[in-house]
Write a protein that holds these residues in place. Structure first.
Motif, mmCIF file in Angstrom:
data_model
loop_
_atom_site.group_PDB
_atom_site.id
_atom_site.type_symbol
_atom_site.label_atom_id
_atom_site.label_comp_id
_atom_site.label_asym_id
_atom_site.label_seq_id
_atom_site.Cartn_x
_atom_site.Cartn_y
_atom_site.Cartn_z
ATOM 1 N N GLU A 158 -2.660 16.811 7.026
ATOM 2 C CA GLU A 158 -3.914 16.086 6.835
ATOM 3 C C GLU A 158 -4.090 15.057 7.942
ATOM 4 O O GLU A 158 -3.122 14.460 8.413
ATOM 5 C CB GLU A 158 -3.919 15.337 5.500
ATOM 6 C CG GLU A 158 -4.013 16.160 4.257
ATOM 7 C CD GLU A 158 -4.171 15.250 3.052
ATOM 8 O OE1 GLU A 158 -5.305 14.803 2.765
ATOM 9 O OE2 GLU A 158 -3.148 14.966 2.386
ATOM 10 N N GLY A 159 -5.337 14.825 8.283
ATOM 11 C CA GLY A 159 -5.671 13.758 9.206
ATOM 12 C C GLY A 159 -5.599 14.178 10.659
ATOM 13 O O GLY A 159 -5.003 15.197 11.010
ATOM 14 N N PRO A 160 -6.196 13.381 11.529
ATOM 15 C CA PRO A 160 -6.283 13.740 12.947
ATOM 16 C C PRO A 160 -4.982 13.471 13.692
ATOM 17 O O PRO A 160 -4.113 12.735 13.218
ATOM 18 C CB PRO A 160 -7.392 12.805 13.454
ATOM 19 C CG PRO A 160 -7.235 11.576 12.598
ATOM 20 C CD PRO A 160 -6.857 12.089 11.237
ATOM 21 N N LEU A 161 -4.872 14.061 14.869
ATOM 22 C CA LEU A 161 -3.787 13.717 15.772
ATOM 23 C C LEU A 161 -3.970 12.293 16.277
ATOM 24 O O LEU A 161 -5.100 11.835 16.492
ATOM 25 C CB LEU A 161 -3.757 14.666 16.965
ATOM 26 C CG LEU A 161 -3.455 16.134 16.691
ATOM 27 C CD1 LEU A 161 -3.603 16.942 17.969
ATOM 28 C CD2 LEU A 161 -2.064 16.302 16.110
ATOM 29 N N LEU A 162 -2.882 11.590 16.476
ATOM 30 C CA LEU A 162 -2.942 10.241 17.032
ATOM 31 C C LEU A 162 -3.491 10.255 18.451
ATOM 32 O O LEU A 162 -3.126 11.110 19.263
ATOM 33 C CB LEU A 162 -1.546 9.624 17.021
ATOM 34 C CG LEU A 162 -1.384 8.245 17.664
ATOM 35 C CD1 LEU A 162 -0.507 7.350 16.801
ATOM 36 C CD2 LEU A 162 -0.756 8.366 19.064
ATOM 37 N N ASP A 163 -4.402 9.326 18.736
ATOM 38 C CA ASP A 163 -4.898 9.119 20.089
ATOM 39 C C ASP A 163 -3.871 8.255 20.822
ATOM 40 O O ASP A 163 -3.511 7.178 20.338
ATOM 41 C CB ASP A 163 -6.251 8.399 20.020
ATOM 42 C CG ASP A 163 -6.885 8.181 21.381
ATOM 43 O OD1 ASP A 163 -6.152 7.989 22.369
ATOM 44 O OD2 ASP A 163 -8.128 8.163 21.453
ATOM 45 N N PRO A 176 -0.384 14.549 13.295
ATOM 46 C CA PRO A 176 -1.332 14.208 12.225
ATOM 47 C C PRO A 176 -0.753 13.173 11.269
ATOM 48 O O PRO A 176 0.456 12.926 11.249
ATOM 49 C CB PRO A 176 -1.549 15.549 11.502
ATOM 50 C CG PRO A 176 -1.020 16.596 12.415
ATOM 51 C CD PRO A 176 0.040 15.949 13.231
ATOM 52 N N VAL A 177 -1.610 12.584 10.446
ATOM 53 C CA VAL A 177 -1.164 11.574 9.485
ATOM 54 C C VAL A 177 -0.120 12.172 8.536
ATOM 55 O O VAL A 177 0.948 11.602 8.324
ATOM 56 C CB VAL A 177 -2.363 11.016 8.697
ATOM 57 C CG1 VAL A 177 -1.892 10.064 7.597
ATOM 58 C CG2 VAL A 177 -3.326 10.294 9.639
ATOM 59 N N GLY A 363 -4.324 6.044 13.870
ATOM 60 C CA GLY A 363 -4.137 6.643 15.183
ATOM 61 C C GLY A 363 -5.347 6.552 16.077
ATOM 62 O O GLY A 363 -5.361 7.118 17.171
ATOM 63 N N SER A 364 -6.374 5.832 15.656
ATOM 64 C CA SER A 364 -7.561 5.544 16.465
ATOM 65 C C SER A 364 -8.410 4.563 15.664
ATOM 66 O O SER A 364 -8.090 4.230 14.518
ATOM 67 C CB SER A 364 -8.371 6.810 16.773
ATOM 68 O OG SER A 364 -9.132 7.207 15.644
#
Length: 399
Positions: A158-163, A176-177, A363-364
């Motif tokens: 779940e969740g986006p990749l860290l920027d 991801p989270v 992550g952003s």
């Protein structure tokens, strides 16, 4: 959640190493561990490995310390381990040249990593692993991961990749989270995707796999004993909600620290009777929200009477902790626009630069900006791909 009759025996990587010390390769070993480093019969692994003939020369402890007594953001003073007499190196908030010196001074030819992860990007044990992998790459020390199951299973991310612009010790690389990997799989991914940038080369990495684990198995399906990985993750039920409700560390709400149910309850002085029914109206899968009052004994709002909700997870297979927490954040901003607020990151967190802590956790800054704008933030929760797809199928070790 699995019943006792459904549980399947799993052999951890460290149990396999205990049975066959040669799996770690030749030479002197440093063991990266803490109180979660136990065999299935709950014997601590450091003395057990010594008795089995392993050439242990030092122990390395993460956040919370070797014995797990430190609270969030704390460790323990480096000292000799009372069980083995081995020197203990405190790695928390130690990186770069200082960590290289710590590793070289230990005399270890290889590091064996054995810590119980939670499956969330911001749980710092995996970044201790990353920093030590980078240090091992720079110093020519081999790195061995004694793998353990992901307590949330390995079918969902779940969740986006860290920027990378928001990298810190609660997230150093594009993960991801909720990542859906074991530590061994995550190490394989990081060793290809991030360690070379940090160290100039990849680490000499090997993974001792956990025999018998399958991706559909959560902590309670493994027949392994549960040892609380840190003071505020007391049960598998806590671990199930943690990838979502840890985001409340970035707000002015209590995430339940200072109670017997951290991360399962959240609340604040300004929350009222509207919160629980508003969450119920969202129809989020696998969870019920119970209105409750509580008084934390320490941390945020210590000693104050708070109102909030308890998350009662009714079906872990459909419950999505990250989406649930993000929906809760949007509801709080809508109900309490003048009182809900974000917290600044603690200055002791490497990479914080006093930025909003929610940005480091997410992550952003996209989640914070979406919630503040009154947009629907749930679209931000979609992962880049299922486990293995976002990291690359070649990192997967288990069916």
């Amino acid at each position: 959640m699995s019943s006792t009759d459904d549980r399947v025996a799993v052999t951890t990587g460290i149990a396999r190493l205990h049975a066959s010390p040669g799996l770690a390769g030749p030479g002197r070993l440093g063991l990266v561990t803490n109180h979660t480093g136990v065999l299935p019969d709950l014997r601590p692994t450091a003395p057990a490995l010594l008795e089995a003939g392993a050439r242990l020369v030092a122990l390395f402890g993460p956040e919370h310390g070797l014995h797990g007594t430190g609270q969030a953001g704390e460790s323990e003073a480096a000292q000799a381990d009372p069980l083995t007499g081995l020197p203990v190196r405190d790695t928390y908030r130690c990186s770069g040249e200082l960590l290289d010196k710590l590793l070289l001074d230990s005399g270890a030819d290889a590091l064996v990593y054995d810590l119980q992860d939670i499956g969330a990007r911001f749980y710092t044990y995996v970044w201790t692993m990353f920093d030590l992998m980078a240090s091992a790459a720079r110093t020519g020390v081999r790195f061995v991961v004694a793998d353990r199951p992901n307590p949330l299973g390995g079918l969902v991310s779940e969740g986006p990749l860290l920027d990378p612009a928001w990298a810190s010790f609660v997230g150093r690389a594009a993960v991801p989270v909720r990542h859906g990997l074991t530590c061994g799989e995550l190490a394989r991914y990081l060793n290809a995707a991030a360690v070379p940038q940090a160290a100039g080369r990849a680490a000499d990495l090997s993974v001792i796999e956990a025999a018998g684990w399958q991706r559909a198995m959560d902590a309670e399906a493994t027949a392994l004993p549960w040892v609380a990985p840190s003071p505020n993750i007391p049960t598998p039920a806590t671990a199930a909600v943690y990838p979502g409700t840890c985001l409340f560390e970035g707000t002015n709400l209590s995430e339940g620290r200072g109670t017997t149910q951290p991360f399962e309850i959240v609340g604040a002085p300004y929350v009222d009777e509207r919160f629980a029914p508003s969450l119920a109206e969202l129809g989020l899968p696998g969870v019920h929200f119970r209105d409750l009052w509580f008084v934390p004994t320490f941390h945020k709002h210590a000693g104050q009477l708070l109102r909030g909700v308890q998350l009662h997870v009714t079906d872990r297979e459909v419950f999505t902790p990250v989406r649930t927490a993000v929906a809760m954040l949007g509801t709080l901003r809508r109900l309490y626009p003048d009182q809900f607020a974000w917290r600044t990151a603690d200055s002791g967190i490497e990479g914080s630069d006093r930025r909003p802590f929610i940005d480091l956790l997410w992550g952003s800054d996209r989640l914070r900006r979406s919630v503040d704008a009154g947009d629907d933030p749930l679209s931000l929760c979609d992962p880049p791909a299922p486990p293995g797809r976002w990291a690359g199928d070649d990192v997967l070790l288990y069916p």
